[in-house]
Design an enzyme around this catalytic site. Structure first.
Site, PDB file in Angstrom:
ATOM      1  N   GLY A 246       9.552  -6.856  -0.353  1.00 21.72           N
ATOM      2  CA  GLY A 246       9.578  -7.724  -0.685  1.00 21.72           C
ATOM      3  C   GLY A 246       9.429  -8.451  -2.047  1.00 21.72           C
ATOM      4  O   GLY A 246       9.612  -9.648  -2.356  1.00 21.72           O
ATOM      5  N   ARG A 247       7.919  -7.946  -2.988  1.00 23.75           N
ATOM      6  CA  ARG A 247       7.790  -8.362  -4.126  1.00 23.75           C
ATOM      7  C   ARG A 247       8.157  -8.317  -4.782  1.00 23.75           C
ATOM      8  O   ARG A 247       8.300  -8.810  -6.180  1.00 23.75           O
ATOM      9  CB  ARG A 247       6.114  -7.926  -4.034  1.00 23.75           C
ATOM     10  CG  ARG A 247       6.104  -6.765  -4.251  1.00 23.75           C
ATOM     11  CD  ARG A 247       4.604  -5.868  -3.898  1.00 23.75           C
ATOM     12  NE  ARG A 247       3.963  -4.227  -3.599  1.00 23.75           N
ATOM     13  CZ  ARG A 247       4.029  -4.928  -2.312  1.00 23.75           C
ATOM     14  NH1 ARG A 247       4.301  -4.429  -1.379  1.00 23.75           N
ATOM     15  NH2 ARG A 247       4.015  -2.986  -2.311  1.00 23.75           N
ATOM     16  N   LYS A 491      -2.830  -8.525  10.051  1.00 25.78           N
ATOM     17  CA  LYS A 491      -1.158  -9.325  10.928  1.00 25.78           C
ATOM     18  C   LYS A 491      -1.712  -9.252  12.190  1.00 25.78           C
ATOM     19  O   LYS A 491      -2.231  -9.825  13.371  1.00 25.78           O
ATOM     20  CB  LYS A 491      -0.295  -8.857  10.432  1.00 25.78           C
ATOM     21  CG  LYS A 491      -0.206  -9.475   9.129  1.00 25.78           C
ATOM     22  CD  LYS A 491       1.520  -8.511   9.484  1.00 25.78           C
ATOM     23  CE  LYS A 491       1.660  -8.729   7.420  1.00 25.78           C
ATOM     24  NZ  LYS A 491       3.361  -8.789   7.485  1.00 25.78           N
TER      25      LYS A 491
HETATM   26  O1  F6P Z   1       2.203  -9.178   4.885  1.00 29.73           O
HETATM   27  C1  F6P Z   1       2.548  -9.207   3.620  1.00 29.73           C
HETATM   28  C2  F6P Z   1       4.298  -8.704   3.447  1.00 29.73           C
HETATM   29  O2  F6P Z   1       5.215  -8.022   3.696  1.00 29.73           O
HETATM   30  C3  F6P Z   1       4.839  -9.115   1.936  1.00 29.73           C
HETATM   31  O3  F6P Z   1       5.060  -7.839   1.451  1.00 29.73           O
HETATM   32  C4  F6P Z   1       6.504  -9.680   1.846  1.00 29.73           C
HETATM   33  O4  F6P Z   1       6.495  -9.891   0.656  1.00 29.73           O
HETATM   34  C5  F6P Z   1       5.349 -11.011   2.629  1.00 29.73           C
HETATM   35  O5  F6P Z   1       4.789 -10.246   3.759  1.00 29.73           O
HETATM   36  C6  F6P Z   1       6.600 -11.379   3.474  1.00 29.73           C
HETATM   37  O6  F6P Z   1       7.173 -10.689   4.803  1.00 29.73           O
HETATM   38  P1  F6P Z   1       8.609 -10.795   4.853  1.00 29.73           P
HETATM   39  O7  F6P Z   1       9.627 -11.267   3.892  1.00 29.73           O
HETATM   40  O8  F6P Z   1       9.249 -10.233   5.772  1.00 29.73           O
HETATM   41  O9  F6P Z   1       8.209 -12.671   5.948  1.00 29.73           O
END
Ligand code: F6P
Length: 526
Positions: A246-247, A491
């Site tokens: 994601g990052r 979460k």
């Molecule tokens: O909660 C952390 C995370 O999993 C990050 O690593 C990620 O960038 C973000 O949530 C958003 O996740 P997604 O793109 O699946 O909505």
């Protein structure tokens, strides 16, 4: 692991950094000039011996081997059994990159082509506003890059909604024309509660204005099935594989809002900049390697000298979201308590990363950096040239401020100098007291990254530089930089707390503090 580096920390004692400049070759010797950038780490305590101890870590941790494993598609994210291949997203030459024996490049380039076609379509249409709904890596990269590249922004206006606080979407949509607004739902998993809640509210907003959501939504996700269930047709879904974290994802579909803002050509320049950094990272000798040396400075300050935080201080206003972006990149990647094999880390993990654009910070928190009791290594960055030709004097002032801060941090101001400053105003004990408040200890380390100008290619280089820095630091620490289990517990608890907050379930089974806070909500939520 860090014994030799710690021995160096003990050796340097309280010597003054500025005295090291008696060596007139020091600035050049302790800098890396590459790819149109100059990374100067000479205003630190690093000398030849310290550097040798740091470079030894690169060999000891087998950074080169791990790096090639990453670029080669090996599953270096061992806890999730995934490759780490964001670098493939900017491999515009299309050289084969194999995962499980399959070349991923044809699909990467095909998706890029589809993104370009859609962004051209939108840029040539009557769409005036694009709203990216996403959070974390599906928000911070695009919002940071869109702001950074404002001078190249010639497409529809781009907005970003991330917070599940209804205020975010409400304030963003205020004044937008539902007929001329398009929503991008950016979520790798397409399950993130904040994003999905905001996406549903965007649908409701269109409906409340009598506008059909047909053609109004684009999905950027690895989960095509869930995007389809949300009602987004296949041709508007842009997928990516699980080997894009994601990052690390803004180089692919998650960068759609950036591409719509600056256009496909500029987006390619952004990718090419990152690609140039990838090649440099793989080819340059460690001591002349920007990401390696940036990482080693980080290790020196964090593990060697025990400084718990680092400030990232971009001077350009358009980099205002870079510190937030780097917070996720660095802290979600290297904020881990166990090594790859599951053993407790016998040393501190990555540092706290924080910051703000420079001159604003100067009038806010720099006081503590200069005179507080803790040492905070500062990472300054600024372009040699601004984007406002009519306002060149602004940029010169900006650069002067940036340079002044690193100089002030290093030199400080002695008691004698402070006394001289106020000797005409005070005498005796009062002079002493007043002077002491004006002393700057100095000897505080900083680095400065300079580049020519903040264009798409340079931004690509800067971001890739930090990505690879995280990689090198993570390998030296022996941790997995590519998972993020630390976000899961909150979460899960938030999901369980939902019914207690709404009143659908009774307040019970929680600790006294949580129950008290829930009662306060119930009493006051109206
Ligand atoms: O909660 C952390 C995370 O999993 C990050 O690593 C990620 O960038 C973000 O949530 C958003 O996740 P997604 O793109 O699946 O909505």
């Amino acid at each position: 692991m860090f014994e030799a580096v710690k021995a160096q920390a003990a050796r340097i004692g309280d010597r003054r950094i500025e005295d090291l400049f008696a060596d007139t070759g020091r600035a050049e010797r302790f800098s890396v000039a590459a790819l149109g950038m100059l990374f100067d780490y000479s205003k630190t305590q690093i000398d030849t011996e310290v550097e040798a101890a740091l470079l030894a870590l690169v060999n000891e941790a087998k950074v080169a081997e791990r790096r090639e494993a990453m670029f080669g598609g090996a599953k270096i994210n061992e806890t999730e059994g995934r490759a780490v291949l964001h670098t493939a997203l900017r491999n515009l030459d299309g050289d084969p990159v194999l995962v499980d024996g399959n070349d991923v490049m044809p699909e990467v380039l095909e998706t890029l082509g589809r993104m370009e076609a859609l962004s051209r379509e939108l840029r040539g249409s009557n769409v005036t506003d694009v709203v990216n709904i996403g959070i974390g890596g599906s928000d911070l990269g695009p919002v940071m890059a869109t702001l950074a590249l404002a001078p190249y922004h010639d497409g529809p206006r781009c907005h970003f909604v991330s917070n599940v606080d209804g205020a975010d979407i409400t304030d963003t949509l205020k004044g937008l024309d539902p007929e001329k607004t398009v929503f991008i739902v950016a979520s790798k998993t397409f399950t993130t509660i904040e994003t999905m809640t905001n996406a549903r509210s965007a649908k409701d907003w269109l409906a409340s204005h009598g506008v059909s959501d047909e053609g109004k939504f684009i999905a950027l996700s690895s989960n095509a099935e869930k995007a389809g269930a949300f009602g987004i047709p296949e041709e508007r879904v842009f997928g990516f594989e699980d080997w894009v974290g994601g990052r690390y994802s803004m180089w692919g579909p998650i960068g759609m809002s950036v591409m719509i803002a600056i256009g496909p050509e500029n987006f390619r320049a952004f990718l090419n900049g990152a690609r140039a950094m990838d090649v440099h990272f793989r080819e340059a000798h460690p001591s002349a390697n920007l990401p390696v040396m940036l990482a080693l400075v980080g290790i020196w300050h964090n593990q060697g000298l025990g400084y718990a935080t680092r400030a990232v201080l971009p001077y350009e206003n358009r980099l205002m979201r870079l510190p937030a972006y780097l917070q996720q990149l660095e802290m979600e990647s290297n904020g881990k308590g166990v090594s790859m094999d599951g053993a407790d880390l016998p040393f501190d993990s990555g540092p706290v990363v924080w910051g703000e654009p420079g001159t604003n910070g100067q009038h806010a928190f720099y006081q503590l950096i200069h005179q507080g009791t803790r040492v905070i290594p500062c990472e300054f960055m600024v372009a040699a040239k601004g984007h406002e030709p009519g306002l060149a004097h602004h940029h010169q002032l900006l650069v002067a401020n940036c340079l002044a801060q690193s100089e002030a941090l290093m030199r400080g101001r002695s008691l004698d100098e402070a006394r001289n400053k106020v000797a005409d105003k005070f005498v005796g004990n009062e002079l002493e007291r007043q002077a002491r408040h004006r002393v700057f200890p100095g000897n505080r380390p900083s680095t400065t990254l300079m580049y020519e100008t903040l264009d798409p290619e340079t931004l690509g280089k800067i971001v890739a530089l930090y990505e690879h820095r995280v990689f090198v630091e993570g390998v030296i620490l022996g941790i997995n930089s590519y998972d993020q289990w630390g976000v899961e517990l909150g979460k899960e608890l938030a999901t369980a707390l939902g019914p207690l907050v709404s009143g659908e379930a009774p307040i019970s089974g929680k600790d006294g503090s949580t129950e008290q806070l829930l009662h306060f909500v119930h009493t006051n939520q109206g």
